[in-house]
Design an enzyme around this catalytic site. Structure first.
Site, PDB file in Angstrom:
ATOM      1  CD  GLU A   1       4.537   1.968  -2.740  1.00  0.00           C
ATOM      2  OE1 GLU A   1       3.600   1.815  -1.954  1.00  0.00           O
ATOM      3  OE2 GLU A   1       4.372   2.137  -3.964  1.00  0.00           O
TER       4      GLU A   1
ATOM      5  NE  ARG B   1       1.463   1.323  -7.051  1.00  0.00           N
ATOM      6  CZ  ARG B   1       1.549   2.614  -6.709  1.00  0.00           C
ATOM      7  NH1 ARG B   1       1.135   3.552  -7.523  1.00  0.00           N
ATOM      8  NH2 ARG B   1       2.051   2.963  -5.548  1.00  0.00           N
TER       9      ARG B   1
ATOM     10  CG  HIS C   1       1.037  -8.937   3.094  1.00  0.00           C
ATOM     11  ND1 HIS C   1       2.336  -8.560   2.807  1.00  0.00           N
ATOM     12  CD2 HIS C   1       0.259  -7.913   2.735  1.00  0.00           C
ATOM     13  CE1 HIS C   1       2.337  -7.347   2.300  1.00  0.00           C
ATOM     14  NE2 HIS C   1       1.106  -6.918   2.243  1.00  0.00           N
TER      15      HIS C   1
ATOM     16  CD  GLU D   1       4.060 -11.788   3.528  1.00  0.00           C
ATOM     17  OE1 GLU D   1       3.364 -12.506   2.776  1.00  0.00           O
ATOM     18  OE2 GLU D   1       4.096 -10.546   3.443  1.00  0.00           O
TER      19      GLU D   1
ATOM     20  CB  CYS E   1       1.118  -7.106  -1.185  1.00  0.00           C
ATOM     21  SG  CYS E   1       0.133  -5.629  -0.904  1.00  0.00           S
TER      22      CYS E   1
HETATM   23  N1  GLN Z   1       0.330  -0.275  -2.188  1.00  0.00           N
HETATM   24  C1  GLN Z   1       1.611  -0.882  -2.316  1.00  0.00           C
HETATM   25  C2  GLN Z   1       2.200  -0.685  -3.713  1.00  0.00           C
HETATM   26  O1  GLN Z   1       1.681  -0.015  -4.534  1.00  0.00           O
HETATM   27  C3  GLN Z   1       1.596  -2.340  -1.979  1.00  0.00           C
HETATM   28  C4  GLN Z   1       1.340  -2.528  -0.513  1.00  0.00           C
HETATM   29  C5  GLN Z   1       1.932  -3.776   0.077  1.00  0.00           C
HETATM   30  O2  GLN Z   1       2.765  -4.452  -0.523  1.00  0.00           O
HETATM   31  N2  GLN Z   1       1.569  -4.051   1.301  1.00  0.00           N
HETATM   32  O3  GLN Z   1       3.244  -1.219  -3.933  1.00  0.00           O
END
Ligand code: GLN
Length: 201
Positions: A50, A110, A180, A182, A81
């Site tokens: 996040e 985002r 992702h 990974e 992400c």
């Molecule tokens: N929505 C998340 C953010 O704003 C990112 C989500 C994620 O890394 N899986 O950081």
């Protein structure tokens, strides 16, 4: 030749998965969470999680300024992400005061896919990767951002097939994906990053 040392920012997110993926791609991978651990690195991975939490923890761990400076001075970095969000020069949907490390001349929105669905898998049409035309990359998106605008030095590496949105970019030694890599067995993205690190050192 000795393996390059790539740090995985271990404040939050998919740290063990990135460590394993980097080792599989031929690098030596180490978790990092303190400024003094950054000096020995040939490259850095910023995992998903996040971005607002990564920002706040970076401030709490005195990592925000050191990472901004290292990335600006040419340390290769790959963000997935939330890590992509942290590498963006501009956010379209940040919370008040939200800061990033920056480095890539792009605007990232985002939770861009999240209004429709929280997480999904989709095929990515890649360009600029070995053999990529023949084989799309299966990608996992979790409350993922997309790239809304890119500067002229940014290369688009991949778009999500259903929406046509930009989800993988490169600017010099900086790489970012909205998904992702990974979490899936395809190692092409981590291999590309290890190659970028090798070319840089
Ligand atoms: N929505 C998340 C953010 O704003 C990112 C989500 C994620 O890394 N899986 O950081």
């Amino acid at each position: 030749m000795t393996a390059r040392v790539i740090g995985v920012l271990a404040l939050q997110g998919d740290v063990p998965e990135h460590l394993r993926a980097l080792e599989a791609a031929g690098a030596r991978a180490v978790p990092v969470r303190r400024p003094e651990e950054l000096h020995q690195l040939d490259g850095l991975v910023i995992p998903g999680g996040e971005s607002t939490t990564l920002w706040r923890l970076s401030v709490a761990f005195d990592m925000l300024e050191p990472l901004r400076k290292l990335i600006a001075s040419g340390l290769p970095a790959f963000g997935s992400c939330a890590g992509m969000i942290m590498l963006a020069d501009r956010l379209a949907d940040g919370v008040a005061g939200q800061l990033t490390y920056g480095g890539i001349d792009m605007t990232v929105r985002r939770n861009a896919f999240g209004r429709q669905v929280d997480s999904f898998e989709s095929d990515i049409t890649l360009s600029g990767l070995d053999g990529s035309d023949a084989m799309p990359l299966r990608a996992v998106f979790i409350r993922a951002p997309w790239v809304e605008q890119t500067g002229e030095n940014v290369t688009v590496l991949g778009t999500e097939q259903r929406t046509g949105r930009i989800v993988a970019v490169r600017q010099g030694q900086l790489l970012a994906t909205a998904f992702h890599p990974e979490l899936t067995p395809d190692r092409r993205i981590h291999e590309l990053f290890v190659d970028i690190v090798k070319d840089n050192t």
